[in-house]
Write a protein that holds these residues in place. Sequence first.
Motif, PDB file in Angstrom:
ATOM      1  N   LEU A  94     -37.815 -98.462  26.320  1.00 15.90           N
ATOM      2  CA  LEU A  94     -37.044 -98.686  25.236  1.00 15.90           C
ATOM      3  C   LEU A  94     -36.229 -98.055  25.223  1.00 15.90           C
ATOM      4  CD1 LEU A  94     -37.534 -99.974  22.255  1.00 15.90           C
ATOM      5  CD2 LEU A  94     -38.427 -98.086  21.641  1.00 15.90           C
ATOM      6  N   GLY A  95     -35.753 -97.624  25.728  1.00 13.08           N
ATOM      7  CA  GLY A  95     -34.000 -96.839  25.975  1.00 13.08           C
ATOM      8  C   GLY A  95     -34.063 -95.491  24.774  1.00 13.08           C
ATOM      9  N   LEU A  96     -32.300 -96.462  24.128  1.00  5.56           N
ATOM     10  CA  LEU A  96     -32.391 -95.289  23.446  1.00  5.56           C
ATOM     11  C   LEU A  96     -32.140 -96.161  22.585  1.00  5.56           C
ATOM     12  CD1 LEU A  96     -29.044 -93.052  24.379  1.00  5.56           C
ATOM     13  CD2 LEU A  96     -31.489 -93.025  24.151  1.00  5.56           C
ATOM     14  N   LEU A  97     -32.834 -97.249  22.013  1.00  2.81           N
ATOM     15  CA  LEU A  97     -32.761 -98.643  20.302  1.00  2.81           C
ATOM     16  C   LEU A  97     -33.092 -98.502  20.128  1.00  2.81           C
ATOM     17  CD1 LEU A  97     -33.519-101.661  22.932  1.00  2.81           C
ATOM     18  CD2 LEU A  97     -31.569-100.985  22.389  1.00  2.81           C
ATOM     19  N   THR A  98     -33.645 -98.719  18.942  1.00  2.00           N
ATOM     20  CA  THR A  98     -34.387 -98.180  17.637  1.00  2.00           C
ATOM     21  C   THR A  98     -34.809 -99.469  17.403  1.00  2.00           C
ATOM     22  OG1 THR A  98     -32.206 -98.823  16.336  1.00  2.00           O
ATOM     23  CG2 THR A  98     -32.655 -96.399  16.600  1.00  2.00           C
ATOM     24  N   VAL A  99     -36.078-100.021  16.991  1.00  2.40           N
ATOM     25  CA  VAL A  99     -37.005-101.084  16.578  1.00  2.40           C
ATOM     26  C   VAL A  99     -37.679-100.639  15.652  1.00  2.40           C
ATOM     27  CG1 VAL A  99     -38.210-102.785  18.616  1.00  2.40           C
ATOM     28  CG2 VAL A  99     -36.710-101.263  19.537  1.00  2.40           C
ATOM     29  N   GLY A 100     -37.436-102.041  14.855  1.00  2.00           N
ATOM     30  CA  GLY A 100     -38.596-102.151  13.638  1.00  2.00           C
ATOM     31  C   GLY A 100     -39.310-103.796  13.826  1.00  2.00           C
ATOM     32  N   VAL A 101     -40.533-103.102  13.666  1.00  8.41           N
ATOM     33  CA  VAL A 101     -41.788-104.046  14.230  1.00  8.41           C
ATOM     34  C   VAL A 101     -42.477-104.639  12.799  1.00  8.41           C
ATOM     35  CG1 VAL A 101     -43.579-105.277  15.134  1.00  8.41           C
ATOM     36  CG2 VAL A 101     -41.856-103.124  16.638  1.00  8.41           C
ATOM     37  N   VAL A 102     -42.602-105.752  12.362  1.00 13.44           N
ATOM     38  CA  VAL A 102     -43.284-105.800  11.413  1.00 13.44           C
ATOM     39  C   VAL A 102     -44.003-106.893  11.823  1.00 13.44           C
ATOM     40  CG1 VAL A 102     -41.474-108.015  11.063  1.00 13.44           C
ATOM     41  CG2 VAL A 102     -42.940-107.214   8.712  1.00 13.44           C
ATOM     42  N   GLY A 103     -45.757-107.289  10.939  1.00 11.68           N
ATOM     43  CA  GLY A 103     -46.675-108.572  10.892  1.00 11.68           C
ATOM     44  C   GLY A 103     -47.753-108.506  10.050  1.00 11.68           C
ATOM     45  N   PRO A 104     -47.952-109.542   8.924  1.00 12.13           N
ATOM     46  CA  PRO A 104     -48.435-110.115   8.089  1.00 12.13           C
ATOM     47  C   PRO A 104     -49.902-109.557   7.723  1.00 12.13           C
ATOM     48  CG  PRO A 104     -48.467-112.002   8.929  1.00 12.13           C
ATOM     49  CD  PRO A 104     -47.455-110.511  10.211  1.00 12.13           C
ATOM     50  N   HIS A 105     -50.206-108.742   6.514  1.00 15.19           N
ATOM     51  CA  HIS A 105     -51.727-108.292   6.384  1.00 15.19           C
ATOM     52  C   HIS A 105     -52.253-110.006   5.727  1.00 15.19           C
ATOM     53  CE1 HIS A 105     -52.247-103.840   7.378  1.00 15.19           C
ATOM     54  NE2 HIS A 105     -50.748-104.223   6.510  1.00 15.19           N
ATOM     55  N   GLY A 106     -53.773-109.106   6.135  1.00 17.81           N
ATOM     56  CA  GLY A 106     -54.413-110.402   5.478  1.00 17.81           C
ATOM     57  C   GLY A 106     -54.858-110.695   3.981  1.00 17.81           C
ATOM     58  N   PRO A 107     -55.531-111.386   3.287  1.00 20.16           N
ATOM     59  CA  PRO A 107     -56.056-110.781   1.843  1.00 20.16           C
ATOM     60  C   PRO A 107     -56.546-109.617   1.801  1.00 20.16           C
ATOM     61  CG  PRO A 107     -56.180-113.393   2.786  1.00 20.16           C
ATOM     62  CD  PRO A 107     -56.142-113.010   3.667  1.00 20.16           C
ATOM     63  N   GLY A 108     -56.435-109.077   0.606  1.00 23.29           N
ATOM     64  CA  GLY A 108     -57.441-107.704   0.205  1.00 23.29           C
ATOM     65  C   GLY A 108     -56.759-107.083   0.515  1.00 23.29           C
ATOM     66  N   HIS A 109     -55.905-106.435   1.603  1.00 21.31           N
ATOM     67  CA  HIS A 109     -54.772-105.636   1.671  1.00 21.31           C
ATOM     68  C   HIS A 109     -54.394-105.172   0.189  1.00 21.31           C
ATOM     69  CE1 HIS A 109     -52.762-102.275   3.727  1.00 21.31           C
ATOM     70  NE2 HIS A 109     -53.685-102.325   4.645  1.00 21.31           N
ATOM     71  N   ASP A 110     -54.186-103.748   0.131  1.00 21.81           N
ATOM     72  CA  ASP A 110     -53.306-103.497  -1.302  1.00 21.81           C
ATOM     73  C   ASP A 110     -51.609-104.295  -0.476  1.00 21.81           C
ATOM     74  OD1 ASP A 110     -52.812-101.411   0.288  1.00 21.81           O
ATOM     75  OD2 ASP A 110     -52.112-100.263  -0.702  1.00 21.81           O
ATOM     76  N   ALA A 111     -51.441-104.098   0.755  1.00 20.87           N
ATOM     77  CA  ALA A 111     -49.744-104.315   1.152  1.00 20.87           C
ATOM     78  C   ALA A 111     -49.939-105.788   1.778  1.00 20.87           C
ATOM     79  CB  ALA A 111     -49.047-103.086   2.076  1.00 20.87           C
ATOM     80  N   VAL A 119     -45.080-102.074   8.727  1.00 22.36           N
ATOM     81  CA  VAL A 119     -44.149-102.122   9.718  1.00 22.36           C
ATOM     82  C   VAL A 119     -43.614-100.606  10.012  1.00 22.36           C
ATOM     83  CG1 VAL A 119     -41.276-101.420   9.313  1.00 22.36           C
ATOM     84  CG2 VAL A 119     -42.881-103.365   7.603  1.00 22.36           C
ATOM     85  N   ARG A 120     -43.128-100.795  11.721  1.00 25.71           N
ATOM     86  CA  ARG A 120     -43.694 -99.722  12.034  1.00 25.71           C
ATOM     87  C   ARG A 120     -42.084-100.109  12.688  1.00 25.71           C
ATOM     88  NH1 ARG A 120     -48.179 -98.656  16.703  1.00 25.71           N
ATOM     89  NH2 ARG A 120     -47.517 -96.486  16.350  1.00 25.71           N
ATOM     90  N   ALA A 121     -41.339 -98.597  12.926  1.00 26.08           N
ATOM     91  CA  ALA A 121     -40.132 -97.960  13.063  1.00 26.08           C
ATOM     92  C   ALA A 121     -40.027 -97.316  14.222  1.00 26.08           C
ATOM     93  CB  ALA A 121     -39.626 -97.367  11.887  1.00 26.08           C
ATOM     94  N   PHE A 122     -39.309 -97.472  15.447  1.00 22.74           N
ATOM     95  CA  PHE A 122     -39.476 -96.693  16.751  1.00 22.74           C
ATOM     96  C   PHE A 122     -38.407 -96.436  17.546  1.00 22.74           C
ATOM     97  CE2 PHE A 122     -43.007 -99.838  17.662  1.00 22.74           C
ATOM     98  CZ  PHE A 122     -44.686 -98.508  17.475  1.00 22.74           C
ATOM     99  N   VAL A 123     -37.949 -94.822  17.309  1.00 17.99           N
ATOM    100  CA  VAL A 123     -36.540 -94.985  18.087  1.00 17.99           C
ATOM    101  C   VAL A 123     -36.541 -94.285  18.732  1.00 17.99           C
ATOM    102  CG1 VAL A 123     -34.809 -93.614  17.645  1.00 17.99           C
ATOM    103  CG2 VAL A 123     -35.858 -93.708  15.174  1.00 17.99           C
ATOM    104  N   GLY A 124     -36.231 -94.823  20.124  1.00 17.75           N
ATOM    105  CA  GLY A 124     -35.778 -94.498  21.590  1.00 17.75           C
ATOM    106  C   GLY A 124     -35.909 -93.482  21.510  1.00 17.75           C
ATOM    107  N   GLY A 125     -35.780 -92.890  22.893  1.00 20.40           N
ATOM    108  CA  GLY A 125     -36.184 -91.784  23.720  1.00 20.40           C
ATOM    109  C   GLY A 125     -36.996 -91.457  23.713  1.00 20.40           C
ATOM    110  N   ASP A 126     -37.109 -90.066  24.458  1.00 20.88           N
ATOM    111  CA  ASP A 126     -38.348 -89.239  25.397  1.00 20.88           C
ATOM    112  C   ASP A 126     -38.701 -87.998  24.617  1.00 20.88           C
ATOM    113  OD1 ASP A 126     -40.216 -89.359  27.142  1.00 20.88           O
ATOM    114  OD2 ASP A 126     -39.181 -88.921  28.558  1.00 20.88           O
TER     115      ASP A 126
END
Length: 278
Positions: free
Chosen positions: A182-199, A203-210
């Motif tokens: 990932l290096g020093l990239l800042t990456v946000g990932v998103v995917g849909p929930h199915g029916p019945g979830h309150d959201a 979403v997840r947010a990853f900030v590169g580094g070690d």
Amino acid sequence: MILRKYSEVDVFSPTAYRGNPLAVVHGAEGLSDAEMQRFAKWTNLAETTFLLDPTTPDADYRVRIFTATHELPFAGHPTLGTAFAWLNASGVPKTDGKIVQECGAGLVEVRVEGQRFAFAAPQLTRYEPIDESLMEKIAHALGVAREDIIDTSWLVNGPEWIGVRLSSAQEVLALNPDPADLGLLTVGVVGPHGPGHDADFEVRAFVGGDPVWEDPVTGSLNAGLARWMIDSQIAGQHYIAAQGTAIGYEGRVHIDSEDGIIWVGGNVMGCVNGEVQL
């Protein structure tokens, strides 16, 4: 050094201590850049903000936003948390129900509805697909096949986010990025929930580094994702995103698109009030 009012607040969760914490130093006039940066590193939180007098009559206050390593022109949960802390410390908005924040990115409007605060997302300064070579690098770093990535885009609104869409919330929750790739990239990932979830989305947010650092709940990223997904008709004008699930948080970000403006909102709660010697 003098005693200054100090607050810690929890942002983007209906449950106290399950959102994203923020430190706020009130009355920060007289502090140097180096002193602000040193204190932000010491708090060891994602961001620390410093409240100052505005430089324009259009703003209610001015804020400077620091991570442990650098200053940001804008960030989402610091905007909402600072607005709450300012209001809770007897701040009086010039316009009822609306707070205008001055920050490095300009003026940002924040509206208040009970415990929920929402900011008007600033314009994206870079908003375009990423190139194929970078997309392949991100797929490798996330541990997914290139064909599993549905789409990507730069979503820069202060932080230099790269948005990545996957086909489901389950795929998002299963990610375990490799810091070497990932290096020093800042990456946000998103995917849909199915029916019945309150959201509607995860979403997840990853900030590169070690090691790779994961942000519990991220206003700036969600603002960019909302612009992208609503423009692409992936999301409706109103939806809820969950974030922080994979690392034990219960973030809930409320998105509303009104007259072309993206509003990013969530609950804010006060947790710590006191003084700090700075």
